[in-house]
Design a protein around this motif. Structure first.
Motif, PDB file in Angstrom:
ATOM      1  N   GLY A 206       0.823  -1.210   0.000  1.00 23.25           N
ATOM      2  CA  GLY A 206       0.000   0.000   0.000  1.00 23.25           C
ATOM      3  C   GLY A 206       0.852   1.252   0.000  1.00 23.25           C
ATOM      4  O   GLY A 206       1.862   1.327  -0.686  1.00 23.25           O
ATOM      5  N   GLN A 207       0.439   2.219   0.818  1.00 20.85           N
ATOM      6  CA  GLN A 207       1.081   3.532   0.785  1.00 20.85           C
ATOM      7  C   GLN A 207       2.268   3.602   1.752  1.00 20.85           C
ATOM      8  O   GLN A 207       2.295   4.401   2.681  1.00 20.85           O
ATOM      9  CB  GLN A 207       0.056   4.619   1.101  1.00 20.85           C
ATOM     10  N   GLY A 208       3.263   2.726   1.545  1.00 20.18           N
ATOM     11  CA  GLY A 208       4.497   2.780   2.331  1.00 20.18           C
ATOM     12  C   GLY A 208       5.340   3.968   1.911  1.00 20.18           C
ATOM     13  O   GLY A 208       4.949   4.742   1.036  1.00 20.18           O
ATOM     14  N   PRO A 209       6.475   4.176   2.578  1.00 23.41           N
ATOM     15  CA  PRO A 209       7.197   3.237   3.429  1.00 23.41           C
ATOM     16  C   PRO A 209       6.987   3.456   4.931  1.00 23.41           C
ATOM     17  O   PRO A 209       7.626   2.805   5.737  1.00 23.41           O
ATOM     18  CB  PRO A 209       8.655   3.551   3.082  1.00 23.41           C
ATOM     19  N   GLY A 210       6.112   4.382   5.320  1.00 22.68           N
ATOM     20  CA  GLY A 210       5.920   4.696   6.731  1.00 22.68           C
ATOM     21  C   GLY A 210       4.617   4.143   7.265  1.00 22.68           C
ATOM     22  O   GLY A 210       4.128   3.085   6.843  1.00 22.68           O
ATOM     23  N   LYS A 211       4.012   4.880   8.183  1.00 19.97           N
ATOM     24  CA  LYS A 211       2.867   4.358   8.921  1.00 19.97           C
ATOM     25  C   LYS A 211       1.564   4.347   8.127  1.00 19.97           C
ATOM     26  O   LYS A 211       0.553   3.833   8.611  1.00 19.97           O
ATOM     27  CB  LYS A 211       2.706   5.137  10.224  1.00 19.97           C
ATOM     28  N   SER A 212       1.575   4.867   6.911  1.00 19.39           N
ATOM     29  CA  SER A 212       0.385   4.755   6.059  1.00 19.39           C
ATOM     30  C   SER A 212       0.348   3.424   5.309  1.00 19.39           C
ATOM     31  O   SER A 212      -0.649   3.104   4.662  1.00 19.39           O
ATOM     32  CB  SER A 212       0.334   5.914   5.059  1.00 19.39           C
ATOM     33  N   GLY A 213       1.431   2.646   5.370  1.00 18.37           N
ATOM     34  CA  GLY A 213       1.472   1.346   4.731  1.00 18.37           C
ATOM     35  C   GLY A 213       0.772   0.283   5.567  1.00 18.37           C
ATOM     36  O   GLY A 213       0.424   0.501   6.728  1.00 18.37           O
ATOM     37  N   THR A 214       0.586  -0.905   4.973  1.00 17.51           N
ATOM     38  CA  THR A 214      -0.110  -2.010   5.620  1.00 17.51           C
ATOM     39  C   THR A 214       0.800  -3.233   5.673  1.00 17.51           C
ATOM     40  O   THR A 214       1.293  -3.678   4.628  1.00 17.51           O
ATOM     41  CB  THR A 214      -1.386  -2.381   4.839  1.00 17.51           C
ATOM     42  N   PRO A 215       1.037  -3.802   6.859  1.00 19.69           N
ATOM     43  CA  PRO A 215       1.877  -5.008   6.949  1.00 19.69           C
ATOM     44  C   PRO A 215       1.294  -6.149   6.122  1.00 19.69           C
ATOM     45  O   PRO A 215       0.083  -6.341   6.076  1.00 19.69           O
ATOM     46  CB  PRO A 215       1.866  -5.338   8.447  1.00 19.69           C
ATOM     47  N   ARG A 216       2.189  -6.895   5.479  1.00 14.28           N
ATOM     48  CA  ARG A 216       1.775  -7.987   4.611  1.00 14.28           C
ATOM     49  C   ARG A 216       2.651  -9.230   4.868  1.00 14.28           C
ATOM     50  O   ARG A 216       3.851  -9.212   4.598  1.00 14.28           O
ATOM     51  CB  ARG A 216       1.907  -7.563   3.139  1.00 14.28           C
ATOM     52  N   PRO A 217       2.079 -10.312   5.428  1.00 15.22           N
ATOM     53  CA  PRO A 217       2.863 -11.548   5.600  1.00 15.22           C
ATOM     54  C   PRO A 217       3.363 -12.047   4.243  1.00 15.22           C
ATOM     55  O   PRO A 217       2.598 -12.151   3.286  1.00 15.22           O
ATOM     56  CB  PRO A 217       1.866 -12.521   6.218  1.00 15.22           C
ATOM     57  N   MET A 218       4.661 -12.348   4.161  1.00 17.77           N
ATOM     58  CA  MET A 218       5.253 -12.800   2.905  1.00 17.77           C
ATOM     59  C   MET A 218       6.037 -14.103   3.096  1.00 17.77           C
ATOM     60  O   MET A 218       5.904 -15.033   2.326  1.00 17.77           O
ATOM     61  CB  MET A 218       6.156 -11.704   2.332  1.00 17.77           C
ATOM     62  N   HIS A 348       2.246   9.600  12.520  1.00 17.82           N
ATOM     63  CA  HIS A 348       0.856   9.392  12.927  1.00 17.82           C
ATOM     64  C   HIS A 348      -0.036   8.917  11.782  1.00 17.82           C
ATOM     65  O   HIS A 348      -1.263   8.871  11.935  1.00 17.82           O
ATOM     66  CB  HIS A 348       0.287  10.688  13.509  1.00 17.82           C
ATOM     67  N   ALA A 349       0.564   8.574  10.631  1.00 17.68           N
ATOM     68  CA  ALA A 349      -0.199   8.141   9.446  1.00 17.68           C
ATOM     69  C   ALA A 349      -1.278   9.155   9.074  1.00 17.68           C
ATOM     70  O   ALA A 349      -2.378   8.785   8.652  1.00 17.68           O
ATOM     71  CB  ALA A 349      -0.815   6.762   9.675  1.00 17.68           C
ATOM     72  N   ALA A 350      -0.941  10.445   9.224  1.00 15.60           N
ATOM     73  CA  ALA A 350      -1.918  11.505   8.954  1.00 15.60           C
ATOM     74  C   ALA A 350      -1.828  12.033   7.526  1.00 15.60           C
ATOM     75  O   ALA A 350      -2.678  12.823   7.109  1.00 15.60           O
ATOM     76  CB  ALA A 350      -1.715  12.658   9.942  1.00 15.60           C
ATOM     77  N   LEU A 351      -0.808  11.611   6.777  1.00 16.57           N
ATOM     78  CA  LEU A 351      -0.600  12.118   5.424  1.00 16.57           C
ATOM     79  C   LEU A 351      -0.632  10.980   4.420  1.00 16.57           C
ATOM     80  O   LEU A 351      -0.203   9.867   4.718  1.00 16.57           O
ATOM     81  CB  LEU A 351       0.748  12.842   5.326  1.00 16.57           C
ATOM     82  N   GLU A 352      -1.126  11.259   3.227  1.00 12.97           N
ATOM     83  CA  GLU A 352      -1.062  10.297   2.138  1.00 12.97           C
ATOM     84  C   GLU A 352      -1.010  11.038   0.816  1.00 12.97           C
ATOM     85  O   GLU A 352      -1.385  12.212   0.719  1.00 12.97           O
ATOM     86  CB  GLU A 352      -2.253   9.340   2.167  1.00 12.97           C
ATOM     87  N   ALA A 353      -0.500  10.345  -0.196  1.00 13.62           N
ATOM     88  CA  ALA A 353      -0.471  10.897  -1.550  1.00 13.62           C
ATOM     89  C   ALA A 353      -1.729  10.442  -2.280  1.00 13.62           C
ATOM     90  O   ALA A 353      -1.991   9.243  -2.379  1.00 13.62           O
ATOM     91  CB  ALA A 353       0.772  10.428  -2.286  1.00 13.62           C
TER      92      ALA A 353
END
Length: 373
Positions: A206-218, A348-353
Motif C-alpha cells: 500500500g502507501q508505504g514506506p511509513g505508517k500509512s502502509g499495511t503489513p503484509r505476511p510474505m 501518525h499516518a496523517a498524510l497520504e499521496a
C-alpha cells in the motif's frame, strides 16, 4: 558475484540465526577477519514496533550481528533515521530487547565524507563508516514507497546520507522520479554493499514506506552479493518487470544490471501485492507541465483528525512547502515537488499521496482505452 537466493523463513530466532548465517556464508566473498569492524545497515526509518513492518525486523538484525560476532569481528549497526534518534528507534523497534547482552555498537551516522557519484550530481557527502568499512551488510525491508514504488536494497542506502542532507538532495534531484532514482543508484555504487539481505518475512504494502502502509505476511528472505540483482528479484516477487521500478531502470540505463538468469520466484504469493497508488510526477508538453502538475498529479493530503501538529513533516520538507495552521499542517502545492517525504516521515499516518479528481478521471480513462486497444 553470486546469484540472488530466495529462502522461505519466519520470525523465529533459532531459524533466522541458522538461515541468515548460511546466506551470509554463501553470498559474502569471505568471512571478516578477527577484530575487523563490519557495518550492518538496517532500515531504521522511524520509531515503530516490529509488527508495523516499517523497520528491518530486530531478529534479522540480531541474526546478522550474531554471525559477525561468531567470526570474532566487531558489528557496528548504524543508520541515519528520517525521524527521531537511533536510541529511540532502537528501544521502540524491539532491538534493545532482541540484542540484549550482545557486544554490538549502535549509533547514528554523524560524519560525512565527500565522494563523487558522477554527473549530474557530482560530489555528495556519505556516512564515513559506509565508505571506509571494508564489509557492509545491507539489511533493507521489503516495502512499498510512494515515490520509488518499492524501497529495497538501493533505496535503503539513502540512509547513508547524513541527517538533514537527505531532504536537500531530494530538492536537488527535483520533481523527476527518474532523476532521484539515478541519485540513489549513484549512492549505492559509492557504498557498494558487500551483501544485501532483504527482510521479506513480513513486508509493507500500500502507501508505504511509513505508517500509512499495511503489513503484509510474505515469508521470505532474499539475499545476494549484487544489490541491483537482489532488487530485481524482489521486483519480480511483487509482480513487476525490473524496468518499471525507477531504481532498476536507472541501473539498466547505466549498464549496472543485465539479463538475469531465471529464478524460482514465488510469484503466486504476491499476485495481489498492493503497490502504492502513483501517477506521473510530470508529463505532457513542457508549456503545460505547471498546470498539469497542479491539477492532475498526485498531491500530499492531510487528515486533520489524525494530524498531531508534531511538525516532523514541516521540518523535513526539502522545499519548505508545508506550514502550520490551527487545525493541521497545510501544503503550498505550487512549491511542492511531490517527493512525498512528508508522507514517509509522518509518525501518525496523517498524510497520504492522493490523486486529484481530474487525475483520477484521466487514469480511469487511460485504463479503459488500454483495455479496448
Amino acid at each position: 558475484m553470486t546469484t540472488p537466493e530466495i529462502v522461505a523463513s519466519a520470525y523465529d530466532q533459532a531459524l533466522l540465526t541458522r538461515q541468515v548465517g548460511d546466506l551470509l556464508d554463501r553470498h559474502l566473498p569471505k568471512a571478516p577477519s578477527a577484530g575487523e569492524e563490519v557495518l550492518i545497515k538496517p532500515n531504521l526509518l522511524l520509531a515503530a514496533p516490529p509488527d508495523k513492518a516499517i523497520l528491518t525486523h530486530p531478529l534479522v538484525v540480531r541474526a546478522t550481528a550474531a554471525w559477525v560476532l561468531d567470526r570474532g569481528a566487531r558489528p557496528l549497526i548504524a543508520d541515519s533515521p528520517a525521524v527521531g534518534s537511533v536510541a529511540k528507534i532502537w528501544r521502540m523497534g524491539g532491538f534493545e530487547d532482541a540484542l540484549k547482552g550482545m557486544d554490538v555498537e549502535v549509533r547514528g551516522f554523524e560524519t560525512a565524507a565527500p565522494v563523487d557519484i558522477g554527473a549530474p550530481f557530482g560530489t555528495i557527502g556519505l556516512a564515513q563508516e559506509a565508505l571506509e568499512t571494508s564489509m557492509v551488510i545491507n539489511l533493507p525491508k521489503f516495502k512499498t514507497h510512494a515515490m520509488m514504488t518499492l524501497t529495497l536494497g538501493v533505496k535503503n542506502l539513502f540512509g547513508c546520507v547524513v541527517g538533514f542532507e537527505k531532504p536537500r538532495w531530494h530538492a536537488r534531484a527535483g520533481i523527476q522520479r527518474e532523476q532521484f532514482a539515478k541519485l540513489l543508484v549513484g549512492i549505492a555504487e559509492a557504498v557498494r554493499p558487500t551483501v544485501t539481505l532483504v527482510d521479506a518475512v513480513t513486508g509493507l504494502e500500500g502507501q508505504g514506506p511509513g505508517k500509512s502502509g499495511t503489513p503484509r505476511p510474505m515469508g521470505f528472505l532474499v539475499a545476494g552479493s549484487h544489490v541491483h540483482e537482489v532488487d530485481a528479484t524482489c521486483a519480480h516477487m511483487a509482480g513487476l518487470a525490473p524496468e518499471t521500478l525507477p531504481t532498476l531502470a536507472a541501473a539498466l540505463a547505466s549498464g549496472l544490471l543485465t539479463d538475469m538468469p531465471p529464478l524460482p520466484v514465488p510469484e503466486a504469493v504476491f499476485k495481489d501485492f498492493k503497490l502504492p497508488t502513483q501517477s506521473p510526477v510530470t508529463f505532457g508538453p513542457s508549456f503545460l507541465k505547471h498546470l498539469i502538475r497542479k491539477h492532475m498529479v498526485q498531491r500530499p493530503v492531510v487528515n486533520p483528525a489524525a494530524c498531531q501538529k508534531c511538525n516532523h513533516c514541516l521540518s523535513y520538507c526539502p522545499v519548505d512547502a508545508i506550514s502550520e495552521t490551527p487545525e493541521a499542517v497545510a501544503f503550498d502545492l505550487e512549491t511542492c515537488i511531490r517527493c512525498y517525504c512528508c508522507v514517509e516521515v509522518c509518525p501518525h499516518a496523517a498524510l497520504e499521496a492522493v490523486d486529484t479528481r481530474l487525475g483520477t478521471w484521466l487514469q480511469k480513462g487511460k485504463r479503459l482505452v488500454d483495455r479496448v486497444l
